[in-house]
Design a protein around this motif. Structure first.
Motif, short mmCIF file in Angstrom:
data_model
loop_
_atom_site.label_atom_id
_atom_site.label_comp_id
_atom_site.label_asym_id
_atom_site.label_seq_id
_atom_site.Cartn_x
_atom_site.Cartn_y
_atom_site.Cartn_z
N SER A 22 0.83 -1.21 0.00
CA SER A 22 0.00 0.00 0.00
C SER A 22 0.86 1.26 0.00
CB SER A 22 -0.95 0.00 1.20
OG SER A 22 -0.24 0.15 2.43
N LEU A 23 2.04 1.19 0.61
CA LEU A 23 2.93 2.37 0.62
C LEU A 23 3.51 2.64 -0.77
CD1 LEU A 23 4.80 1.78 4.00
CD2 LEU A 23 3.28 3.69 3.46
N CYS A 24 3.58 1.61 -1.59
CA CYS A 24 4.08 1.80 -2.96
C CYS A 24 3.11 2.60 -3.82
CB CYS A 24 4.33 0.44 -3.61
SG CYS A 24 5.76 -0.45 -2.98
N SER A 25 1.87 2.70 -3.41
CA SER A 25 0.84 3.37 -4.21
C SER A 25 0.59 4.81 -3.78
CB SER A 25 -0.47 2.58 -4.13
OG SER A 25 -0.30 1.26 -4.59
N GLN A 26 1.42 5.35 -2.91
CA GLN A 26 1.20 6.70 -2.39
C GLN A 26 1.34 7.77 -3.47
OE1 GLN A 26 0.22 7.49 1.00
NE2 GLN A 26 -0.25 5.34 0.55
N SER A 27 0.42 8.73 -3.46
CA SER A 27 0.50 9.84 -4.41
C SER A 27 1.58 10.84 -4.01
CB SER A 27 -0.86 10.54 -4.49
OG SER A 27 -1.27 11.02 -3.21
N TYR A 28 1.90 10.92 -2.73
CA TYR A 28 3.00 11.75 -2.22
C TYR A 28 4.12 10.79 -1.83
CZ TYR A 28 5.50 15.26 0.55
OH TYR A 28 6.45 16.14 1.05
N SER A 88 2.18 -2.75 12.05
CA SER A 88 2.39 -3.63 10.91
C SER A 88 1.09 -4.21 10.36
CB SER A 88 3.33 -4.78 11.28
OG SER A 88 2.78 -5.57 12.32
N ASP A 89 0.01 -4.15 11.17
CA ASP A 89 -1.27 -4.71 10.70
C ASP A 89 -2.17 -3.64 10.08
OD1 ASP A 89 -1.78 -3.38 13.06
OD2 ASP A 89 -2.95 -4.97 13.99
N CYS A 90 -1.56 -2.60 9.57
CA CYS A 90 -2.32 -1.52 8.90
C CYS A 90 -2.11 -1.56 7.39
CB CYS A 90 -1.88 -0.15 9.42
SG CYS A 90 -2.38 0.21 11.11
N ILE A 91 -3.07 -0.99 6.68
CA ILE A 91 -2.98 -0.73 5.25
C ILE A 91 -3.30 0.75 5.08
CG2 ILE A 91 -3.89 -1.24 2.95
CD1 ILE A 91 -4.79 -3.96 4.03
N VAL A 92 -2.52 1.46 4.27
CA VAL A 92 -2.75 2.90 4.11
C VAL A 92 -3.33 3.19 2.74
CG1 VAL A 92 -0.96 3.56 5.75
CG2 VAL A 92 -0.35 3.29 3.36
N PRO A 93 -4.33 4.07 2.66
CA PRO A 93 -4.88 4.46 1.35
C PRO A 93 -3.87 5.29 0.57
CG PRO A 93 -5.82 5.80 3.10
CD PRO A 93 -5.00 4.74 3.77
N GLU A 94 -4.06 5.41 -0.72
CA GLU A 94 -3.05 6.03 -1.58
C GLU A 94 -2.81 7.51 -1.29
OE1 GLU A 94 -5.97 6.93 -5.44
OE2 GLU A 94 -4.47 5.33 -5.52
N ASN A 95 -3.76 8.19 -0.66
CA ASN A 95 -3.59 9.62 -0.36
C ASN A 95 -3.22 9.87 1.10
OD1 ASN A 95 -4.20 10.53 -3.00
ND2 ASN A 95 -6.39 10.33 -2.59
N TYR A 96 -2.73 8.85 1.78
CA TYR A 96 -2.42 9.00 3.21
C TYR A 96 -1.37 10.08 3.46
CZ TYR A 96 -0.62 7.84 7.85
OH TYR A 96 -0.19 7.91 9.16
#
Length: 329
Positions: A22-28, A88-96
């Motif tokens: 999910s961190l690979c998909s960050q817009s920032y 570690s058990d989190c997923i972040v959205p792309e605009n986090y």
């Protein structure tokens, strides 16, 4: 602004894989990632290697010493202006990270945190647990924030703090449970500014079954008394609610054998939670599981609170551990 994401991990390579993906998909993208393995027998080093070319990432292994010390280890290796603490058990959205950057550009602060939600991929049980942990009708109302009953305290599953402030305060304590609230209390006591960033949310899995969930919330009840012993002013009337709920429910169940109407308040709570959770999740199954999760949470927290209160405040025993040997299970 440059950020350092600190991720402590213990025996959860699959979850780390999801988080890093999910961190690979960050817009920032102006951030680094520091994964610190806290003495795991199931290491995630091979998982981290998969993302070496996609993320600015570092991996470290250390002997087990608890989540707070592990985050401190990662902070020492960081280069960011702000540290972003994630479980570690989190997923972040792309605009986090974009949401964090936007908030700080509007108004700078020293520390912040965001809410958590249930991801579509979560199991019905995980979604029910998420409801119990975030609903106004349960201890979600104690955790602070919008539509809450207490001041907002950043939690370690989604916490940001200026690195210079982190260093001045000495980072997290060696508490194995409640260490994030301990840190937030010290941030407030030192006079630093703290804000809730509503759009900087994460998808937080927490526990995967009700047995593990009960252990987690029982720990939280113990931690609340441990925090009270360190900071007496931190205990507020709202923190007594789970213990009062558990005790009151048991009393009403006993009384219902004499007077059937005594069961009415319990029934109303069940209907309220079932309806609210079913509507929010668009599922009657999750609504039913949310009723179970809500009772587990309130009873678990309440019993942990009462047990620690009896031992520490009545019997004057020293620090009560919260499952030190089985913290991560």
């Amino acid at each position: 602004m440059f950020y350092s994401g600190i991720i402590p991990v213990f025996n959860r390579p699959e979850e780390v894989d999801e988080l890093l993906k999910s961190l690979c998909s960050q817009s920032y993208t102006d951030f680094e990632v520091i994964v610190v393995e806290d003495g795991s027998s199931k290491r995630c080093d091979t998982v981290v290697q998969k993302y070496a070319g996609r993320l600015n990432i570092q991996y470290f292994y250390k002997e087990n010493s608890g989540p707070g010390d592990t985050r401190n280890f990662g902070a020492e290796k960081s280069k960011g202006d702000y540290l972003i603490i994630l479980d570690s058990d989190c997923i972040v959205p792309e605009n986090y990270f974009a949401a964090i950057e936007k908030e700080l550009n509007v108004s700078v602060c020293d520390a912040f945190g965001g809410p958590d939600k249930a991801h579509d991929s979560f199991t019905p049980t995980q979604k029910a647990i998420n409801y119990a942990m975030t609903s106004f009708f349960t201890t979600g109302g104690i955790r602070g924030g919008e539509k809450k009953m207490d001041q907002f305290y950043p939690r370690s599953f989604n916490m940001g703090i200026r690195k210079t402030v982190y260093e001045r305060l000495g980072g997290f304590s060696d508490m194995r449970f409640g260490e994030d609230i301990d840190f937030s209390i010290r941030i407030f006591k030192a006079g630093y500014s703290v804000r809730l960033f509503p759009e900087a949310f994460v998808y937080h899995k927490r526990r995967t079954d009700f047995k593990k969930f009960y252990r987690q919330v029982y720990n939280s009840g113990i931690a609340r008394i441990n925090l009270y012993k360190k900071y007496p002013e931190s205990l507020k009337p709202v923190h007594l609610m789970p213990a009062a709920f558990a005790s009151g429910t048991i009393f009403l169940l006993i009384l219902s054998f004499i007077c059937l109407y005594a069961f009415v308040p319990i029934g109303l709570f069940v209907v309220l939670v079932f309806a609210d959770a079913s509507i929010r999740n668009r599922s009657l199954i999750i609504g039913g599981l949310s009723v179970v999760a809500s009772f587990i949470q309130l009873f678990g927290y309440g019993f942990g609170f009462l047990s620690a209160f009896w031992r520490r405040c009545v019997l004057n025993h020293p620090d009560v551990s919260a499952f030190d040997q089985t913290f991560y299970k």
